[in-house]
Design an enzyme around this catalytic site. Sequence first.
Site, PDB file in Angstrom:
ATOM      1  NE  ARG A 120      88.114  32.966  16.745  1.00 51.54           N
ATOM      2  CZ  ARG A 120      89.127  33.634  16.238  1.00 51.54           C
ATOM      3  NH1 ARG A 120      88.956  34.399  15.177  1.00 51.54           N
ATOM      4  NH2 ARG A 120      90.307  33.566  16.807  1.00 51.54           N
ATOM      5  CE  LYS A 142      69.439  20.561  21.175  1.00 47.37           C
ATOM      6  NZ  LYS A 142      68.722  19.518  21.943  1.00 47.37           N
ATOM      7  CD  GLU A 184      64.438  11.559  17.439  1.00 51.24           C
ATOM      8  OE1 GLU A 184      63.646  12.111  18.228  1.00 51.24           O
ATOM      9  OE2 GLU A 184      65.663  11.441  17.669  1.00 51.24           O
ATOM     10  CE  LYS A 226      64.750  20.316  16.357  1.00 50.83           C
ATOM     11  NZ  LYS A 226      65.719  19.250  16.299  1.00 50.83           N
ATOM     12  CD  GLU A 236      67.818  20.971  25.129  1.00 51.15           C
ATOM     13  OE1 GLU A 236      67.901  20.662  23.930  1.00 51.15           O
ATOM     14  OE2 GLU A 236      68.159  20.227  26.049  1.00 51.15           O
ATOM     15  NE  ARG A 240      66.524  22.519  20.070  1.00 48.03           N
ATOM     16  CZ  ARG A 240      67.309  22.887  19.084  1.00 48.03           C
ATOM     17  NH1 ARG A 240      67.638  24.157  18.952  1.00 48.03           N
ATOM     18  NH2 ARG A 240      67.778  22.010  18.223  1.00 48.03           N
ATOM     19  CG  ASN A 244      66.465  16.619  24.458  1.00 51.02           C
ATOM     20  OD1 ASN A 244      66.740  16.386  23.290  1.00 51.02           O
ATOM     21  ND2 ASN A 244      66.917  17.679  25.105  1.00 51.02           N
ATOM     22  CG  HIS A 247      66.354  12.078  22.932  1.00 51.37           C
ATOM     23  ND1 HIS A 247      65.015  11.960  22.622  1.00 51.37           N
ATOM     24  CD2 HIS A 247      66.989  12.263  21.739  1.00 51.37           C
ATOM     25  CE1 HIS A 247      64.856  12.078  21.314  1.00 51.37           C
ATOM     26  NE2 HIS A 247      66.036  12.262  20.754  1.00 51.37           N
ATOM     27  CG  HIS A 251      71.376  10.512  24.173  1.00 52.16           C
ATOM     28  ND1 HIS A 251      71.354  11.864  24.411  1.00 52.16           N
ATOM     29  CD2 HIS A 251      70.989  10.365  22.883  1.00 52.16           C
ATOM     30  CE1 HIS A 251      70.965  12.502  23.315  1.00 52.16           C
ATOM     31  NE2 HIS A 251      70.726  11.617  22.391  1.00 52.16           N
ATOM     32  CG  HIS A 264      69.384   8.794  17.794  1.00 51.69           C
ATOM     33  ND1 HIS A 264      69.883   9.100  19.039  1.00 51.69           N
ATOM     34  CD2 HIS A 264      68.424   9.717  17.524  1.00 51.69           C
ATOM     35  CE1 HIS A 264      69.244  10.170  19.503  1.00 51.69           C
ATOM     36  NE2 HIS A 264      68.363  10.565  18.604  1.00 51.69           N
TER      37      HIS A 264
HETATM   38  P1  NAD Z   1      72.497   8.140   9.895  1.00 52.01           P
HETATM   39  O1  NAD Z   1      72.913   9.485   9.543  1.00 52.01           O
HETATM   40  O2  NAD Z   1      73.516   7.175  10.389  1.00 52.01           O
HETATM   41  O3  NAD Z   1      71.773   7.500   8.628  1.00 52.01           O
HETATM   42  C1  NAD Z   1      71.278   6.202   8.698  1.00 52.01           C
HETATM   43  C2  NAD Z   1      71.807   5.313   7.564  1.00 52.01           C
HETATM   44  O4  NAD Z   1      71.088   5.597   6.377  1.00 52.01           O
HETATM   45  C3  NAD Z   1      73.261   5.521   7.238  1.00 52.01           C
HETATM   46  O5  NAD Z   1      73.843   4.290   6.900  1.00 52.01           O
HETATM   47  C4  NAD Z   1      73.204   6.438   6.014  1.00 52.01           C
HETATM   48  O6  NAD Z   1      74.346   6.352   5.208  1.00 52.01           O
HETATM   49  C5  NAD Z   1      71.999   5.880   5.312  1.00 52.01           C
HETATM   50  N1  NAD Z   1      71.285   6.803   4.434  1.00 52.01           N
HETATM   51  C6  NAD Z   1      71.074   8.131   4.634  1.00 52.01           C
HETATM   52  N2  NAD Z   1      70.237   8.586   3.697  1.00 52.01           N
HETATM   53  C7  NAD Z   1      69.930   7.556   2.891  1.00 52.01           C
HETATM   54  C8  NAD Z   1      69.098   7.414   1.751  1.00 52.01           C
HETATM   55  N3  NAD Z   1      68.343   8.408   1.303  1.00 52.01           N
HETATM   56  N4  NAD Z   1      69.047   6.211   1.143  1.00 52.01           N
HETATM   57  C9  NAD Z   1      69.762   5.158   1.633  1.00 52.01           C
HETATM   58  N5  NAD Z   1      70.535   5.218   2.717  1.00 52.01           N
HETATM   59  C10 NAD Z   1      70.610   6.411   3.340  1.00 52.01           C
HETATM   60  O7  NAD Z   1      71.336   8.142  11.004  1.00 52.01           O
HETATM   61  P2  NAD Z   1      70.105   9.105  11.245  1.00 52.01           P
HETATM   62  O8  NAD Z   1      69.093   8.249  11.869  1.00 52.01           O
HETATM   63  O9  NAD Z   1      69.767   9.892  10.057  1.00 52.01           O
HETATM   64  O10 NAD Z   1      70.677  10.147  12.325  1.00 52.01           O
HETATM   65  C11 NAD Z   1      71.043   9.733  13.602  1.00 52.01           C
HETATM   66  C12 NAD Z   1      71.942  10.777  14.210  1.00 52.01           C
HETATM   67  O11 NAD Z   1      71.234  12.008  14.310  1.00 52.01           O
HETATM   68  C13 NAD Z   1      72.421  10.432  15.605  1.00 52.01           C
HETATM   69  O12 NAD Z   1      73.795  10.646  15.684  1.00 52.01           O
HETATM   70  C14 NAD Z   1      71.684  11.415  16.488  1.00 52.01           C
HETATM   71  O13 NAD Z   1      72.404  11.745  17.647  1.00 52.01           O
HETATM   72  C15 NAD Z   1      71.522  12.584  15.570  1.00 52.01           C
HETATM   73  N6  NAD Z   1      70.421  13.483  15.934  1.00 52.01           N
HETATM   74  C16 NAD Z   1      70.690  14.807  15.983  1.00 52.01           C
HETATM   75  C17 NAD Z   1      69.690  15.704  16.275  1.00 52.01           C
HETATM   76  C18 NAD Z   1      69.968  17.173  16.240  1.00 52.01           C
HETATM   77  O14 NAD Z   1      69.086  17.956  16.637  1.00 52.01           O
HETATM   78  N7  NAD Z   1      71.107  17.608  15.756  1.00 52.01           N
HETATM   79  C19 NAD Z   1      68.385  15.245  16.515  1.00 52.01           C
HETATM   80  C20 NAD Z   1      68.143  13.879  16.454  1.00 52.01           C
HETATM   81  C21 NAD Z   1      69.181  13.006  16.153  1.00 52.01           C
HETATM   82  N1  GLY Z   2      66.471  16.681  18.940  1.00 49.95           N
HETATM   83  C1  GLY Z   2      66.076  17.606  19.928  1.00 49.95           C
HETATM   84  C2  GLY Z   2      66.467  19.007  19.621  1.00 49.95           C
HETATM   85  O1  GLY Z   2      66.901  19.331  18.551  1.00 49.95           O
HETATM   86  O2  GLY Z   2      66.366  19.851  20.462  1.00 49.95           O
END
Ligand code: NAD
Ligand code: GLY
Length: 356
Positions: A120, A142, A184, A226, A236, A240, A244, A247, A251, A264
Amino acid sequence: MKTHTLNVDLGERSYPIVIGSGLLGGGYDLSSHISSQSCFVVSNDTVAPLYLDKLTECLPGLDTPSISLPDGEAFKTVATAQSILDELVCCRAGRDITVVALGGGVVGDIAGFAAACYMRGVSFVQVPTTLLAQVDSSVGGKTGVNHPGGKNLVGAFHQPEIVLIDTDTLTTLSDRELRAGLAEVIKYGASIDSGFLDWLEENMEALLARDADKLAYAIQRCCEIKARVVAEDEKEAGVRALLNFGHTFGHAIENSVGYGEWLHGEAVAVGMVMAAELSGISATDQCRLKSLISAAGLPVSPPLTRAGQLQDAMQLDKKILAGKLRFVLLRELGEAYVTDDYDATTLATVLAGAET
Ligand code: NAD
Ligand code: GLY
């Protein structure tokens, strides 16, 4: 380079965001943020070989069992989260375990979700290694995974204990992933901070050339925005949602072309262009936003999809209220708002741009 520390003010769940160069490899001692003798590191097959040993040097005296996930958005699933939970059970991890996410947004979101579910909820630390994760996903709590029916449909709010951003990790990031992170970054300027948008226009070339000081400034500014927004509206209920911007379309693009086909950030880039068009802001401002996104090497037109596919994919958007789709639109560049009062004909025109 100087280390900057920001704070996300959430009462007893407040936490620092530490931004700097040379933090991994022992430059920062994370152990004071870990309450037990062991932590559990979640990374992936690309990032672990690059940075797992360096992270371990920041956790002196602690046991650091780890799991390496398969790399990619396609693996951001309940099944992958389950594999982390299985490993935690297998290690007999107790309630005092701290899960440490080392990687991009995919690793951070899945690891955070597993940390939110295990017993939990156990402690969680974010060590983001992509630009996108450093400016956005690692901050704000998130967490979650995708469902075939929609992006990030399964998840929980679960704040980290600390976000440790070593900007040196960006040196190994591919150009395509750097550009995806810039989407972003542009989002913050376009939706909330027009002064930052001006700065991005002046400095986009330097950011693409990986100027370390400019990248550090961009990361710091995004994290400041942020942190402020999350402190005001953690779950949100209001402001917040502005983060998006782009998005809802983004999405839908990711879902309809298949998770992982479009990054993304790439989908969000086009989503911002589509949202600006739906907003009805001046043609000059639409053009300005499009030019900046283009200058960042990002796409500005949606992929061609089956008629209606994007519309279908938007039907499970998390911003839907009382059955009505809501969008984050712009009054002007730097000033976003959420509304369900948009022009249906303009929406049809915007979506028609994606039809085969
Ligand atoms: P990702 O995590 O897939 O990373 C992109 C690529 O880069 C991957 O192949 C990874 O292995 C590689 N990589 C990571 N760090 C590296 C480094 N230092 N050197 C070399 N390669 C490296 O993609 P992302 O763009 O980081 O994240 C996208 C995800 O984040 C999506 O799923 C999206 O929905 C999510 N997201 C979440 C939030 C949130 O608030 N939680 C906000 C925005 C996006
Ligand atoms: N990526 C938008 C949020 O975290 O609210």
